[in-house]
Design a protein around this motif. Structure first.
Motif, PDB file in Angstrom:
ATOM      1  N   ASN A 140      64.424  28.380  40.013  1.00 54.84           N
ATOM      2  CA  ASN A 140      63.094  27.896  40.416  1.00 54.84           C
ATOM      3  C   ASN A 140      62.501  26.822  39.520  1.00 54.84           C
ATOM      4  OD1 ASN A 140      62.052  29.147  38.097  1.00 54.84           O
ATOM      5  ND2 ASN A 140      61.480  31.008  39.181  1.00 54.84           N
ATOM      6  N   PHE A 142      62.933  23.599  38.977  1.00 58.17           N
ATOM      7  CA  PHE A 142      62.530  22.308  39.537  1.00 58.17           C
ATOM      8  C   PHE A 142      61.361  22.462  40.506  1.00 58.17           C
ATOM      9  CE2 PHE A 142      66.798  21.132  38.089  1.00 58.17           C
ATOM     10  CZ  PHE A 142      66.498  19.957  37.415  1.00 58.17           C
ATOM     11  N   HIS A 143      61.276  23.615  41.161  1.00 55.51           N
ATOM     12  CA  HIS A 143      60.109  23.876  42.018  1.00 55.51           C
ATOM     13  C   HIS A 143      58.833  23.876  41.177  1.00 55.51           C
ATOM     14  CE1 HIS A 143      57.456  25.726  44.971  1.00 55.51           C
ATOM     15  NE2 HIS A 143      57.131  26.611  44.037  1.00 55.51           N
ATOM     16  N   TYR A 144      58.861  24.604  40.052  1.00 54.76           N
ATOM     17  CA  TYR A 144      57.678  24.651  39.194  1.00 54.76           C
ATOM     18  C   TYR A 144      57.425  23.314  38.508  1.00 54.76           C
ATOM     19  CZ  TYR A 144      57.079  29.681  39.765  1.00 54.76           C
ATOM     20  OH  TYR A 144      56.838  30.932  40.287  1.00 54.76           O
ATOM     21  N   GLY A 146      57.877  20.386  39.950  1.00 52.82           N
ATOM     22  CA  GLY A 146      57.134  19.631  40.954  1.00 52.82           C
ATOM     23  C   GLY A 146      55.698  20.106  41.077  1.00 52.82           C
ATOM     24  N   ASN A 175      71.824  24.833  40.482  1.00 50.45           N
ATOM     25  CA  ASN A 175      70.522  24.523  41.075  1.00 50.45           C
ATOM     26  C   ASN A 175      70.637  23.357  42.053  1.00 50.45           C
ATOM     27  OD1 ASN A 175      67.800  23.292  41.378  1.00 50.45           O
ATOM     28  ND2 ASN A 175      67.217  24.940  40.007  1.00 50.45           N
ATOM     29  N   ASP A 176      70.391  23.606  43.327  1.00 54.85           N
ATOM     30  CA  ASP A 176      70.490  22.556  44.344  1.00 54.85           C
ATOM     31  C   ASP A 176      69.259  21.659  44.375  1.00 54.85           C
ATOM     32  OD1 ASP A 176      73.008  23.351  45.092  1.00 54.85           O
ATOM     33  OD2 ASP A 176      72.305  24.680  46.684  1.00 54.85           O
ATOM     34  N   GLU A 177      68.115  22.132  43.858  1.00 56.86           N
ATOM     35  CA  GLU A 177      66.913  21.292  43.841  1.00 56.86           C
ATOM     36  C   GLU A 177      67.082  20.098  42.907  1.00 56.86           C
ATOM     37  OE1 GLU A 177      63.522  23.679  43.030  1.00 56.86           O
ATOM     38  OE2 GLU A 177      63.548  24.639  45.004  1.00 56.86           O
ATOM     39  N   LEU A 178      68.003  20.223  41.953  1.00 58.10           N
ATOM     40  CA  LEU A 178      68.309  19.098  41.076  1.00 58.10           C
ATOM     41  C   LEU A 178      68.788  17.898  41.882  1.00 58.10           C
ATOM     42  CD1 LEU A 178      70.317  19.143  37.802  1.00 58.10           C
ATOM     43  CD2 LEU A 178      71.281  17.911  39.736  1.00 58.10           C
ATOM     44  N   ALA A 180      67.669  16.731  44.518  1.00 59.44           N
ATOM     45  CA  ALA A 180      66.563  15.983  45.115  1.00 59.44           C
ATOM     46  C   ALA A 180      65.895  15.036  44.121  1.00 59.44           C
ATOM     47  CB  ALA A 180      65.535  16.949  45.691  1.00 59.44           C
ATOM     48  N   TRP A 210      75.301  15.078  42.346  1.00 55.36           N
ATOM     49  CA  TRP A 210      74.111  14.318  42.743  1.00 55.36           C
ATOM     50  C   TRP A 210      74.479  13.182  43.692  1.00 55.36           C
ATOM     51  CZ3 TRP A 210      72.199   9.317  42.144  1.00 55.36           C
ATOM     52  CH2 TRP A 210      70.825   9.162  42.405  1.00 55.36           C
ATOM     53  N   HIS A 213      75.414  14.261  47.290  1.00 53.81           N
ATOM     54  CA  HIS A 213      74.314  14.710  48.147  1.00 53.81           C
ATOM     55  C   HIS A 213      73.906  13.627  49.141  1.00 53.81           C
ATOM     56  CE1 HIS A 213      71.025  17.352  49.187  1.00 53.81           C
ATOM     57  NE2 HIS A 213      70.137  16.385  48.998  1.00 53.81           N
TER      58      HIS A 213
END
Length: 604
Positions: A140, A142-144, A146, A175-178, A180, A210, A213
């Motif tokens: 989580n 990268f979510h936090y 953002g 981490n897949d949010e990386l 983005a 990266w 993606h």
């Protein structure tokens, strides 16, 4: 208590010192609020009505103080509507204003923090930041990140970025949010010296992830991102198989020169087997480690010493620090780290057996004396558990000790705990899952293979299954979910073998042998590996260090210490604000300054 004001004859004032007076008054106000009595305002939030006292909310929040007192048209109203606020979060804010209590969880922390930010309730903001930091994970983060940027929580943002750098070994692969992140963000992250990675292979694989993606849009960024990888630090075989032959790099003219320079460097390195390479070369410039290994004291050249070294695992080099050495030489002591401080426990200076404990703060460079133990302890074994330091067994110059004691750093006091079942000096000690384990040692007559565990909840020691071999001068560490016992003297010879204890199945199982047989050495866990350092091989003291990776079950050579020594002790300290003082980067900066000063003097 009633007192006279000495400055005004005939005047009196009352001073109540009861601790709960303020809390009691706010409790009464909260009861009045709940009963909707004496309230002078109603807040309308998303269709919900909250009856409140203006003065209470004004004390809690500059937002409400301005709303109620700045002379605006709204200040004269009894019913005020507040938009863009969640009613449940508002309820918690009001509850906090009256009770100083707030419950923030991972489920509500974002909406609560956004509300507290809008209403300028700093107390709730601090609580929410603490909750987010405790909730951070490789999933989580990268979510936090953002979220913190959306609301301009700059301090929280920096702490999350630090978490990402420190834990990148997990984050880079999982981490897949990386994926983005935009190009500037991923480049800044992968290029920074503070990125905490065990191997540069992970950095390359992150670059590939990266780009993959959105390859059509991102392939043009490959040359600059490849420059973020310290390519000279990857194994030659990996470079040939995974990097130079990768589909994104084959025929890529922009990367051709970089790949050729890397191959030339690796070929020459393998050909000459030269470890003394120039670390200023961008291909091999090490990153800054998050953890630093400190090795202190020991026996060398027939005497105890004050020698103080640190090991930079990223540079694979040891650095000496004469300026921070203690003034007391000692050997056969214990060293532990707790709250980023180093504690040196017991030991022997060639004449005296110590019960003293010294504390070194690497961040400030200062030494201090801590409370002494109840007993003198040479050949002592020690470990930390639940913010306490435990010292077990040892030798006082006459007797092998069965006693144990626990140090509370907050109180600066040692307290005796239950005795072990056996007398033990030269044993090993480690903590795992709230339990303390002691194994091996010497009872004055024979080397021991026995082991026991201590449960602080009941203050009791329990014998566990004995090791496969007797081990005195053994090192014991907690690694993964097992307890490892390494090396030691079996009564005949120094050993290179080791074994691990599985607390679930209550069994000891052998592991691969070390390269060097040794006793009275040091062992620590760092970078998810066990490091074995120095010791006595049966003939001489040695400077050798090697590390064990349980994932592959192999030992690997690491750089030797600067001097031969045994009876030393070591520990690992993480997250130092001045980590560069003890690693390659600080050493390189100091050398550069010395070189510049020398050149300046020559010019003069």
């Amino acid at each position: 208590m009633t007192m006279m004001d000495p400055s005004r004859v005939g005047s009196w004032y009352y001073n109540y010192n009861e601790d709960d007076t303020l809390q009691h008054r706010f409790s009464v106000l909260n009861e009045l609020r709940v009963d909707q009595k004496l309230c002078d305002a109603v807040l309308k939030v998303g269709g919900h009505l909250f009856h409140v006292h203006k003065a209470v909310l004004a004390c809690c929040s500059p937002y409400f103080r301005a709303l109620f007192t700045n002379g605006m048209q709204e200040s004269g109203k009894n019913e005020l509507e507040i938009s863009d606020v969640d009613p449940r979060a508002m309820e918690k804010v009001i509850h906090y204003a009256y009770t100083f209590e707030v419950i923030a969880t991972e489920c509500n922390v974002e909406v609560l923090m956004a509300t507290a930010d809008k209403l300028n309730v700093t107390g709730i903001l601090r609580v929410c930041q603490d909750v987010i930091q405790k909730c951070l994970s490789h999933v989580n983060c990268f979510h936090y990140l953002g979220f913190s940027r959306t609301f301009s929580f700059h301090i929280l943002e920096q702490k999350i970025i630090k978490f990402i750098k420190v834990n990148f070994d997990q984050i880079g692969l999982m981490n897949d949010e990386l994926l983005a992140l935009d190009f500037e963000e991923i480049e800044q992250l992968l290029s920074c010296d503070e990125l905490n990675v065990r191997s540069e292979e992970l950095v390359f694989e992150t670059v590939v992830r990266w780009i993959s993606h959105a390859p059509d849009k991102r392939i043009s960024h490959l040359p600059r991102l490849l420059n973020c990888v310290r390519l000279g630090l990857v194994p030659t075989e990996y470079f040939l198989e995974k990097i130079s032959g990768h589909k994104y790099l084959k025929g890529n003219e922009d990367c051709k020169t970089m790949l050729k320079n890397t191959w030339d460097f690796l070929y020459e390195l393998d050909r000459t087997a030269n470890k003394d390479i120039d670390l200023q070369n961008p291909l091999v410039r090490p990153r800054i480690p998050h953890e630093v290994l400190f090795s202190i004291g020991g026996w060398s050249g027939g005497n105890p010493i004050t020698f103080f070294e640190s090991y930079d695992t990223r540079a694979d080099r040891w650095y000496t620090h004469a300026f921070v050495e203690d003034n007391t030489p000692r050997a056969y002591h214990a060293v532990v780290s707790l709250d980023a401080k180093i504690y040196i426990i017991g030991g022997f200076d060639g004449t005296s057996y110590f019960n003293s404990m010294r504390c070194f703060n690497p961040a400030s460079g200062e030494w201090s004396e801590a409370a002494p133990m109840h007993h003198q302890r040479c050949y002592v074994s020690a470990a930390t558990m639940d913010s306490f330091i435990y010292a077990c067994g040892g030798y006082d110059g006459r007797w092998r000790q069965q006693t144990c004691e626990r140090y509370d750093p907050k109180a600066n006091q040692w307290h005796m705990i239950a005795k072990m079942h056996l007398q033990r000096s030269d044993a090993g000690c480690a903590a795992l899952d709230g339990v303390l384990y002691v194994a091996g040692g010497f009872n004055g007559e024979e080397c021991l293979n026995s082991a026991e565990m201590y449960d602080p909840r009941v203050d009791e020691w329990t014998m566990i299954r004995p090791m496969g071999k007797p081990r005195s001068g053994v090192c014991v560490v907690a690694y993964g979910d097992c307890i490892y016992a390494l090396g030691g003297f079996n009564g005949v010879r120094r050993q290179a073998c080791g074994e691990k204890y599985d607390p679930i199945h209550k069994t000891w199982n052998p592991i691969r042998k070390m390269f060097t047989p040794r006793s009275n050495f040091a062992a620590v866990v760092m970078d998810r590996m066990i490091f074995a350092i120095g010791g006595f091989n049966g003939t001489t003291t040695v400077p050798h260090m090697e590390c064990y990776d349980s994932e592959v079950g192999e030992w690997y050579d690491a750089t030797d210490m600067n001097i031969n020594r045994s009876a030393l002790s070591a520990c690992v300290v993480a997250g130092l604000p001045n980590v560069c003082d003890f690693t390659y980067h600080g050493h390189a900066s100091a050398k550069l300054m010395d070189d510049e000063q020398l050149m300046s003097e020559k010019d003069l």
